[in-house]
Motif scaffolding. Structure first.
Motif, PDB file in Angstrom:
ATOM      1  N   TRP A   1      17.993  13.481 -26.009  1.00  0.00           N
ATOM      2  CA  TRP A   1      17.066  14.294 -26.805  1.00  0.00           C
ATOM      3  C   TRP A   1      15.654  14.144 -26.241  1.00  0.00           C
ATOM      4  CZ3 TRP A   1      18.446  17.873 -30.234  1.00  0.00           C
ATOM      5  CH2 TRP A   1      19.723  17.794 -30.790  1.00  0.00           C
TER       6      TRP A   1
ATOM      7  N   TYR B   1      12.153  20.732 -29.388  1.00  0.00           N
ATOM      8  CA  TYR B   1      13.094  19.625 -29.238  1.00  0.00           C
ATOM      9  C   TYR B   1      14.285  20.131 -28.431  1.00  0.00           C
ATOM     10  CZ  TYR B   1      10.210  17.158 -32.547  1.00  0.00           C
ATOM     11  OH  TYR B   1       9.134  16.539 -33.152  1.00  0.00           O
TER      12      TYR B   1
ATOM     13  N   CYS C   1      17.962  19.319 -26.360  1.00  0.00           N
ATOM     14  CA  CYS C   1      19.149  18.515 -26.126  1.00  0.00           C
ATOM     15  C   CYS C   1      19.528  18.657 -24.660  1.00  0.00           C
ATOM     16  CB  CYS C   1      20.271  19.022 -27.035  1.00  0.00           C
ATOM     17  SG  CYS C   1      21.857  18.244 -26.789  1.00  0.00           S
TER      18      CYS C   1
ATOM     19  N   GLN D   1      22.045  24.975 -29.445  1.00  0.00           N
ATOM     20  CA  GLN D   1      21.290  24.224 -30.441  1.00  0.00           C
ATOM     21  C   GLN D   1      21.071  25.090 -31.676  1.00  0.00           C
ATOM     22  OE1 GLN D   1      18.298  22.157 -27.265  1.00  0.00           O
ATOM     23  NE2 GLN D   1      17.734  21.840 -29.408  1.00  0.00           N
TER      24      GLN D   1
ATOM     25  N   LEU E   1      19.923  15.401 -34.165  1.00  0.00           N
ATOM     26  CA  LEU E   1      18.640  14.690 -34.201  1.00  0.00           C
ATOM     27  C   LEU E   1      17.939  15.115 -35.479  1.00  0.00           C
ATOM     28  CD1 LEU E   1      16.233  13.093 -32.745  1.00  0.00           C
ATOM     29  CD2 LEU E   1      15.458  15.361 -32.038  1.00  0.00           C
TER      30      LEU E   1
ATOM     31  N   CYS F   1      23.263  19.913 -31.814  1.00  0.00           N
ATOM     32  CA  CYS F   1      23.490  20.197 -30.393  1.00  0.00           C
ATOM     33  C   CYS F   1      24.986  20.175 -30.116  1.00  0.00           C
ATOM     34  CB  CYS F   1      22.777  19.163 -29.533  1.00  0.00           C
ATOM     35  SG  CYS F   1      23.073  19.350 -27.750  1.00  0.00           S
TER      36      CYS F   1
END
Lengths: 115, 114
Positions: A34, A91, A93, A6, A78, A23
């Motif tokens: 996500w 966040y 993935c 990421q 995202l 990602c």
């Protein structure tokens, strides 16, 4: 197992701006997921992204706030739009894999702080 | 709606101790259960995956058990080490059309003191 990377690993952003998280997976996968992890909380699924179609969002998450792209079978982005301090989270993935295709693998996460 | 609970929320033990982390879930119609480790500010590392038809899985010093009928799983860590300090999360995958939707527990934050 799948290897997931990421970018960025972390960022500090100002209120009202947007950030796009990338990602990359080392193998072709049908679905990419996500997740969001707010401080001190467990993981919540934001959306599922299939290549060639619109992402499917979970309750409480909308496309205008979290637009997702899935241009091919190894990559997804995202975007966290119009950020507020409440968006400060990790966040993550994620993809499925394993012999029966039902083991979940996660990327290293993107740690976002909104000031 | 599936609910997953992990007890205790935090645990501190001296190095070398054997310990058990608990995970309970309300809906026994699961496809599998997975245990993860998360270091502070990092992603999740998969530790063990137990299919619904299995009773336990082992990897090194880790042993995970599953009792689907009672809605419980345990993660046993033998001879704990300071490097085991992390948050441990369990997640269940449902059967059927919602099979992509993992439900996570709140985690157990483990500290192993040297």
């Amino acid at each position: 197992s799948a290897v997931i990377s990421q970018k960025p690993s972390r960022d500090i952003c100002q209120r009202g701006t947007s950030l796009t998280i990338q990602c990359q997976v080392d193998s072709q996968v049908t679905m990419m997921f996500w997740y969001r992890q707010q401080p001190g909380q467990s993981l919540t699924l934001i959306a599922t992204a299939n290549q060639g179609s619109e992402a499917t969002y979970e309750s409480g998450f909308v496309i205008d706030k979290f637009p997702i792209s899935r241009p091919n079978l190894t990559f997804s982005t995202l975007t966290v739009s119009n950020m507020s301090p409440e968006d400060s989270s990790i966040y993550l993935c994620s993809v499925e894999g394993g012999p029966q295709g039902k083991e979940q693998y996660f990327g290293p996460g993107t740690r976002l702080t909104v000031t | 709606k599936q609910e997953v609970t992990q007890i205790p929320a935090a645990l501190s033990v001296p190095e070398g101790e054997n310990l058990v982390l608990n995970c309970s879930f309300t809906d026994s119609a699961i496809y599998n259960l997975q245990w993860f480790r998360q270091d502070p500010g990092k992603g999740l590392t998969s530790l063990l995956l137990i299919q619904s038809s299995q009773r336990e899985q082992t990897s090194g010093r880790l042993n995970a058990s599953l009792d689907k009928s009672s809605g419980r799983s345990t993660l046993y860590i033998a001879a704990s080490q300071p490097g085991d300090s992390a948050t441990y999360l369990c997640a269940v995958r449902p059967r059927g059309n919602a099979g992509n939707m993992l439900t996570f527990g709140g985690g157990t934050r483990l500290m192993v003191k040297p």
